[in-house]
Scaffold this motif. Structure first.
Motif, PDB file in Angstrom:
ATOM      1  N   VAL A 180      -3.932 -11.174   0.851  1.00  0.00           N
ATOM      2  CA  VAL A 180      -2.807 -11.816   1.528  1.00  0.00           C
ATOM      3  C   VAL A 180      -2.292 -12.832   0.525  1.00  0.00           C
ATOM      4  N   GLY A 181      -1.062 -12.618   0.059  1.00  0.00           N
ATOM      5  CA  GLY A 181      -0.557 -13.508  -0.983  1.00  0.00           C
ATOM      6  C   GLY A 181       0.913 -13.289  -1.287  1.00  0.00           C
ATOM      7  N   HIS A 182       1.329 -13.838  -2.389  1.00  0.00           N
ATOM      8  CA  HIS A 182       2.733 -13.822  -2.796  1.00  0.00           C
ATOM      9  C   HIS A 182       3.174 -12.422  -3.225  1.00  0.00           C
ATOM     10  N   ALA A 183       4.240 -11.958  -2.596  1.00  0.00           N
ATOM     11  CA  ALA A 183       4.758 -10.609  -2.844  1.00  0.00           C
ATOM     12  C   ALA A 183       5.296 -10.439  -4.258  1.00  0.00           C
ATOM     13  N   ASP A 184       5.606 -11.516  -4.939  1.00  0.00           N
ATOM     14  CA  ASP A 184       6.103 -11.402  -6.309  1.00  0.00           C
ATOM     15  C   ASP A 184       4.992 -11.536  -7.350  1.00  0.00           C
ATOM     16  N   TYR A 185       3.767 -11.779  -6.923  1.00  0.00           N
ATOM     17  CA  TYR A 185       2.658 -11.970  -7.858  1.00  0.00           C
ATOM     18  C   TYR A 185       1.677 -10.792  -7.871  1.00  0.00           C
ATOM     19  N   PHE A 228      -1.641 -10.746   9.663  1.00  0.00           N
ATOM     20  CA  PHE A 228      -0.820 -11.443   8.679  1.00  0.00           C
ATOM     21  C   PHE A 228       0.587 -10.866   8.585  1.00  0.00           C
ATOM     22  N   PRO A 229       1.549 -11.668   8.121  1.00  0.00           N
ATOM     23  CA  PRO A 229       2.908 -11.162   7.949  1.00  0.00           C
ATOM     24  C   PRO A 229       2.914  -9.982   6.969  1.00  0.00           C
ATOM     25  N   PRO A 230       3.651  -8.911   7.283  1.00  0.00           N
ATOM     26  CA  PRO A 230       3.630  -7.716   6.427  1.00  0.00           C
ATOM     27  C   PRO A 230       4.058  -7.986   4.993  1.00  0.00           C
ATOM     28  N   GLU A 231       4.934  -8.955   4.771  1.00  0.00           N
ATOM     29  CA  GLU A 231       5.393  -9.225   3.399  1.00  0.00           C
ATOM     30  C   GLU A 231       4.299  -9.854   2.541  1.00  0.00           C
ATOM     31  N   ALA A 232       3.265 -10.412   3.155  1.00  0.00           N
ATOM     32  CA  ALA A 232       2.175 -11.037   2.414  1.00  0.00           C
ATOM     33  C   ALA A 232       0.901 -10.198   2.405  1.00  0.00           C
ATOM     34  N   PHE A 233       0.853  -9.148   3.222  1.00  0.00           N
ATOM     35  CA  PHE A 233      -0.356  -8.331   3.368  1.00  0.00           C
ATOM     36  C   PHE A 233      -0.255  -7.097   2.470  1.00  0.00           C
ATOM     37  N   MET A 234      -1.173  -6.988   1.495  1.00  0.00           N
ATOM     38  CA  MET A 234      -1.118  -5.914   0.500  1.00  0.00           C
ATOM     39  C   MET A 234      -2.497  -5.308   0.263  1.00  0.00           C
TER      40      MET A 234
END
Length: 153
Positions: free
Chosen positions: A100-105, A123-129
């Motif tokens: 769970v972290g920054h989508a640009d990193y 977690f928010p989908p944009e931060a969950f990878m």
């Protein structure tokens, strides 16, 4: 030392407390430090988590937390910790890592929202990878992620 690095990097004790809880739970898979001029300047931790599917739970690793002392950030230390950690986990037979972290990193290290799209998380989908350490490791995997109790989820 790991505690002070996390407290300094995040400006609060929450992540350091999480590390203590994960150690107490016996959930730590890998804990690495970065050293510069004989001084520890960074830390990363991977812990056991699960993807609860309709069949059997699928093991995965959670990347959290990762911290670099403020005066040493933006110098590639965190990236080296991530790459080294992922390589060691791959060598140990781990197949999936969740962050769970920054989508640009995180995408530069193989993490993507697309790989995590069939996983239910708080977690928010944009931060969950997710990242596959073994090609196709998430093919056909659908379910809810379950973190160690130390995460308090």
């Amino acid at each position: 030392m790991v505690r002070s690095i996390n407290e300094a990097a995040f400006g609060r004790p929450d992540e350091a407390d999480l590390i203590d809880g994960l150690r107490t739970d016996g959930a730590v898979l890998l804990s690495l430090v970065a050293e510069l001029e004989q001084r520890i300047v960074g830390h990363i931790l991977f812990s056991r988590m699960w993807i609860d599917t309709s069949n059997v739970p699928v093991p995965a690793a959670a990347l959290a937390p990762m911290a670099v002392l403020p005066g040493h950030q933006r110098r590639g230390i965190g990236g080296r910790l991530i790459r080294h950690g992922l390589g060691l986990l791959r060598g140990r037979g781990e197949r999936v890592v969740i962050v769970v972290g920054h989508a640009d990193y995180y995408p530069r290290f193989g993490f993507s929202h697309e790989k995590a799209r069939s996983l239910d998380s708080p977690f928010p989908p944009e931060a969950f990878m997710a990242a596959e350490l073994s090609p196709g490791a998430l093919d056909g995997i659908r379910g809810k992620v379950r973190y160690s109790a130390a995460f308090g989820l």
